[in-house]
Design a protein around this motif. Structure first.
Motif, mmCIF file in Angstrom:
data_model
loop_
_atom_site.group_PDB
_atom_site.id
_atom_site.type_symbol
_atom_site.label_atom_id
_atom_site.label_comp_id
_atom_site.label_asym_id
_atom_site.label_seq_id
_atom_site.Cartn_x
_atom_site.Cartn_y
_atom_site.Cartn_z
ATOM 1 N N ASP A 203 31.063 60.492 48.356
ATOM 2 C CA ASP A 203 29.940 61.426 48.456
ATOM 3 C C ASP A 203 28.631 60.671 48.712
ATOM 4 O O ASP A 203 28.191 59.878 47.882
ATOM 5 C CB ASP A 203 29.847 62.208 47.136
ATOM 6 C CG ASP A 203 28.736 63.223 47.158
ATOM 7 O OD1 ASP A 203 28.016 63.313 48.175
ATOM 8 O OD2 ASP A 203 28.565 63.922 46.143
ATOM 9 N N GLN B 81 22.132 58.310 47.808
ATOM 10 C CA GLN B 81 20.764 58.863 47.785
ATOM 11 C C GLN B 81 20.166 58.776 46.381
ATOM 12 O O GLN B 81 19.006 58.400 46.210
ATOM 13 C CB GLN B 81 20.777 60.318 48.263
ATOM 14 C CG GLN B 81 21.155 60.470 49.737
ATOM 15 C CD GLN B 81 21.543 61.909 50.120
ATOM 16 O OE1 GLN B 81 21.184 62.871 49.436
ATOM 17 N NE2 GLN B 81 22.271 62.057 51.211
ATOM 18 N N ASP B 82 20.971 59.111 45.386
ATOM 19 C CA ASP B 82 20.488 59.014 43.998
ATOM 20 C C ASP B 82 20.208 57.556 43.611
ATOM 21 O O ASP B 82 19.287 57.286 42.841
ATOM 22 C CB ASP B 82 21.519 59.619 43.031
ATOM 23 C CG ASP B 82 21.551 61.154 43.083
ATOM 24 O OD1 ASP B 82 20.659 61.758 43.713
ATOM 25 O OD2 ASP B 82 22.463 61.746 42.467
ATOM 26 N N PHE B 83 21.017 56.626 44.123
ATOM 27 C CA PHE B 83 20.753 55.209 43.852
ATOM 28 C C PHE B 83 19.353 54.824 44.355
ATOM 29 O O PHE B 83 18.601 54.155 43.659
ATOM 30 C CB PHE B 83 21.809 54.323 44.539
ATOM 31 C CG PHE B 83 22.994 54.008 43.663
ATOM 32 C CD1 PHE B 83 23.620 54.985 42.912
ATOM 33 C CD2 PHE B 83 23.506 52.711 43.585
ATOM 34 C CE1 PHE B 83 24.714 54.693 42.100
ATOM 35 C CE2 PHE B 83 24.596 52.409 42.769
ATOM 36 C CZ PHE B 83 25.202 53.392 42.040
ATOM 37 N N ILE C 276 36.165 40.222 44.330
ATOM 38 C CA ILE C 276 37.139 41.312 44.380
ATOM 39 C C ILE C 276 38.523 40.713 44.587
ATOM 40 O O ILE C 276 38.707 39.859 45.463
ATOM 41 C CB ILE C 276 36.805 42.290 45.533
ATOM 42 C CG1 ILE C 276 35.347 42.752 45.439
ATOM 43 C CG2 ILE C 276 37.752 43.479 45.512
ATOM 44 C CD1 ILE C 276 34.907 43.672 46.568
ATOM 45 N N TRP D 124 38.248 54.997 44.538
ATOM 46 C CA TRP D 124 36.905 55.520 44.793
ATOM 47 C C TRP D 124 35.859 54.435 45.017
ATOM 48 O O TRP D 124 34.663 54.723 45.091
ATOM 49 C CB TRP D 124 36.466 56.422 43.622
ATOM 50 C CG TRP D 124 37.374 57.580 43.449
ATOM 51 C CD1 TRP D 124 38.351 57.729 42.509
ATOM 52 C CD2 TRP D 124 37.439 58.748 44.271
ATOM 53 N NE1 TRP D 124 39.011 58.911 42.697
ATOM 54 C CE2 TRP D 124 38.474 59.568 43.770
ATOM 55 C CE3 TRP D 124 36.711 59.186 45.397
ATOM 56 C CZ2 TRP D 124 38.803 60.787 44.351
ATOM 57 C CZ3 TRP D 124 37.032 60.409 45.962
ATOM 58 C CH2 TRP D 124 38.079 61.191 45.440
ATOM 59 N N GLN D 125 36.323 53.180 45.087
ATOM 60 C CA GLN D 125 35.358 52.083 45.204
ATOM 61 C C GLN D 125 35.056 51.702 46.655
ATOM 62 O O GLN D 125 35.962 51.557 47.468
ATOM 63 C CB GLN D 125 35.891 50.834 44.487
ATOM 64 C CG GLN D 125 35.918 50.968 42.974
ATOM 65 C CD GLN D 125 36.378 49.694 42.293
ATOM 66 O OE1 GLN D 125 37.295 49.033 42.744
ATOM 67 N NE2 GLN D 125 35.745 49.356 41.182
ATOM 68 N N CYS E 233 26.679 45.807 45.553
ATOM 69 C CA CYS E 233 27.372 46.339 44.382
ATOM 70 C C CYS E 233 28.559 47.163 44.853
ATOM 71 O O CYS E 233 28.742 47.392 46.058
ATOM 72 C CB CYS E 233 26.435 47.138 43.481
ATOM 73 S SG CYS E 233 25.880 48.693 44.144
ATOM 74 N N ILE E 234 29.383 47.550 43.899
ATOM 75 C CA ILE E 234 30.557 48.375 44.189
ATOM 76 C C ILE E 234 30.309 49.729 43.562
ATOM 77 O O ILE E 234 29.981 49.811 42.369
ATOM 78 C CB ILE E 234 31.827 47.732 43.586
ATOM 79 C CG1 ILE E 234 32.136 46.401 44.284
ATOM 80 C CG2 ILE E 234 33.023 48.682 43.689
ATOM 81 C CD1 ILE E 234 33.231 45.600 43.622
ATOM 82 N N ASN E 235 30.428 50.796 44.358
ATOM 83 C CA ASN E 235 30.306 52.113 43.764
ATOM 84 C C ASN E 235 31.008 53.152 44.617
ATOM 85 O O ASN E 235 31.776 52.788 45.513
ATOM 86 C CB ASN E 235 28.845 52.466 43.467
ATOM 87 C CG ASN E 235 28.714 53.168 42.118
ATOM 88 O OD1 ASN E 235 29.000 54.358 41.992
ATOM 89 N ND2 ASN E 235 28.349 52.408 41.081
ATOM 90 N N GLU E 236 30.744 54.399 44.344
ATOM 91 C CA GLU E 236 31.490 55.520 44.919
ATOM 92 C C GLU E 236 31.471 55.508 46.441
ATOM 93 O O GLU E 236 30.412 55.408 47.065
ATOM 94 C CB GLU E 236 30.858 56.823 44.402
ATOM 95 C CG GLU E 236 31.842 57.844 43.940
ATOM 96 C CD GLU E 236 31.887 59.022 44.885
ATOM 97 O OE1 GLU E 236 32.368 60.079 44.463
ATOM 98 O OE2 GLU E 236 31.445 58.881 46.065
ATOM 99 N N THR F 144 25.675 61.549 48.354
ATOM 100 C CA THR F 144 24.584 61.797 47.397
ATOM 101 C C THR F 144 24.506 60.706 46.328
ATOM 102 O O THR F 144 23.447 60.514 45.742
ATOM 103 C CB THR F 144 24.706 63.180 46.709
ATOM 104 O OG1 THR F 144 25.902 63.217 45.927
ATOM 105 C CG2 THR F 144 24.695 64.318 47.711
ATOM 106 N N VAL F 145 25.613 59.996 46.086
ATOM 107 C CA VAL F 145 25.522 58.877 45.140
ATOM 108 C C VAL F 145 24.535 57.840 45.667
ATOM 109 O O VAL F 145 23.660 57.362 44.940
ATOM 110 C CB VAL F 145 26.899 58.224 44.899
ATOM 111 C CG1 VAL F 145 26.773 56.988 44.023
ATOM 112 C CG2 VAL F 145 27.873 59.220 44.271
ATOM 113 N N LEU G 45 40.371 47.197 46.070
ATOM 114 C CA LEU G 45 39.411 48.158 45.514
ATOM 115 C C LEU G 45 40.157 49.357 44.929
ATOM 116 O O LEU G 45 41.215 49.745 45.437
ATOM 117 C CB LEU G 45 38.465 48.641 46.617
ATOM 118 C CG LEU G 45 37.481 47.598 47.165
ATOM 119 C CD1 LEU G 45 36.787 48.138 48.413
ATOM 120 C CD2 LEU G 45 36.431 47.237 46.113
ATOM 121 N N GLY G 46 39.595 49.962 43.902
ATOM 122 C CA GLY G 46 40.118 51.213 43.386
ATOM 123 C C GLY G 46 39.912 52.335 44.397
ATOM 124 O O GLY G 46 39.134 52.207 45.355
#
Lengths: 137, 137, 137
Positions: free
Chosen positions: A54, A59-61, A101, A113-114, A48-51, A56-57, A110-111
C-alpha cells in the motif's frame, strides 16, 4: 565467497521509494544460502525495510519523518545547503543506510510484506550509489 | 575466512565523535572484498555513519537527540544512575550499535562524505569496547 | 560456510521482550568465530539490543515509543487495521528488524548487559518468524 556489485539508482524525489526490483536485477544468480549487505554510500538518504503493497505507508512515512525531524529548529547550525540539509543527516541516522538481508533458495529472503525503501531525505538528492556485498559458501 | 579483533576506545565526552581512524588502524591488512561488522558491546552508546567533514553536524546531532529524547519525562522509571540513564538506552535503540560496512580494495568502502560516529550518550560513559569481525574469501 | 535456521517465536503482547534465549537455543553449536544475522520477516515489529537485566528499561521503552510515535495523528492514512497499524510500521523503521552480532568462542558475543529485544508494536501481532544466518569459516 564474496560477490560485490555497485549500482547507481535513478534520481528520486524527496520521499520513500520501493527499490526492491533495483536490488533484485543487480544479480544474475544469487546463491542457495548467504547474506546480502546493501550499503548506501551517502549521509543524507537512508534505507529501511517496510510494507511493499500500500503506497499510503510511504506517504505516511514522509509526513511522519518531517514531523519527527522538523526543519528550521533554532539550534541548527548545519543548514548551509538549505533547511533539508541537517534534517536529511538526522533522518539518515534514525533509519540507517546499511541493510542486511538473508539469501535463501536463490532469493533475497524478504517476508511476504517486506520491501526495500530508499528514503530520499534531500529535495534534490540526485542519483545515489549502492554497494551490494553478498557473502556465501 | 573470519578475522576478529577487539579494540577499546578512549573515553569520550557525551556527544558524537568521529572514530573512523580507530577502526582503520585496528587492521594491518584488509582483504580485497568482504564485509566488516563493527559491534559496540554496550547499551548506552550507539554507532552510526554520517558526515565526516563539518563538525557542526555532530553538534546538531547532540542538540537534536537531546530534544528527541528529553531527560526527566514523568513516566521514566529506569533513572537510577541519573537523568542520562534511560535516555542513553533509548537513544541507543534509535541509532543502533552494530554497523556493517563493505570492504573493497583493502579499504572500508565508505562514501566520500561518510565517517563512523561513536555516539556517547552517557555523561561519563568511560572506555567503550568494540568487536570487529571481517568476513572475506 | 553458511548455517541457516528459521524459528517461530511465541506470540507476545505489545511491548519489548527479551528473546536472547530463543536465539541461543536455535543452535546446537555455534562456531569459534563468525557473524550471526537475525532477521525478522515482518514490517510491524522490530529488533534491537538493549539492557538485559532490569525490566523497567523495557517498560520505559514502551512508554517512550508510544510518545515518540503517537497514535491518531491527523495526517495518517494507513490505519485500516486500527491506530496501531501505521504506528507499528513507523516504530519498526526506527528500531530496524535486522541485527548483526559477532560470534566468538561458540557464543553470541553480546556485552555483559546486552540482550536481544523483540519489539512487538502491534496489539495482536501473533507469532513472528525469524530467519537466522550464521556466516563462519
Amino acid at each position: 565467497m564474496v560477490i560485490q556489485k555497485e549500482i547507481t539508482l535513478p534520481a528520486f524525489e524527496r520521499g520513500c521509494h520501493l527499490i526492491t526490483h533495483h536490488i533484485n536485477k543487480a544479480f544474475d544468480n544469487l546463491p542457495d544460502q548467504g547474506l546480502l549487505n546493501i550499503f548506501l554510500r551517502h549521509t543524507s538518504a537512508g534505507l529501511c525495510i517496510n510494507e511493499n503493497a500500500d503506497p499510503t505507508v510511504r506517504q505516511d512515512f514522509n509526513s511522519f519523518f518531517d514531523k519527527l525531524v522538523p526543519e528550521n529548529l533554532s539550534f541548527y547550525k548545519h543548514v548551509y545547503e538549505g533547511p533539508d540539509d541537517i534534517t536529511a543527516h538526522l533522518k539518515t541516522a534514525i533509519t540507517g543506510q546499511s541493510l542486511n538481508i538473508p539469501v535463501r533458495a536463490q532469493k533475497i529472503a524478504l517476508g511476504t510484506w517486506q520491501g526495500i525503501y530508499l528514503c530520499e531525505f534531500r529535495n534534490n538528492g540526485g542519483r545515489r550509489k549502492i554497494l551490494l556485498t553478498c557473502i556465501t559458501h
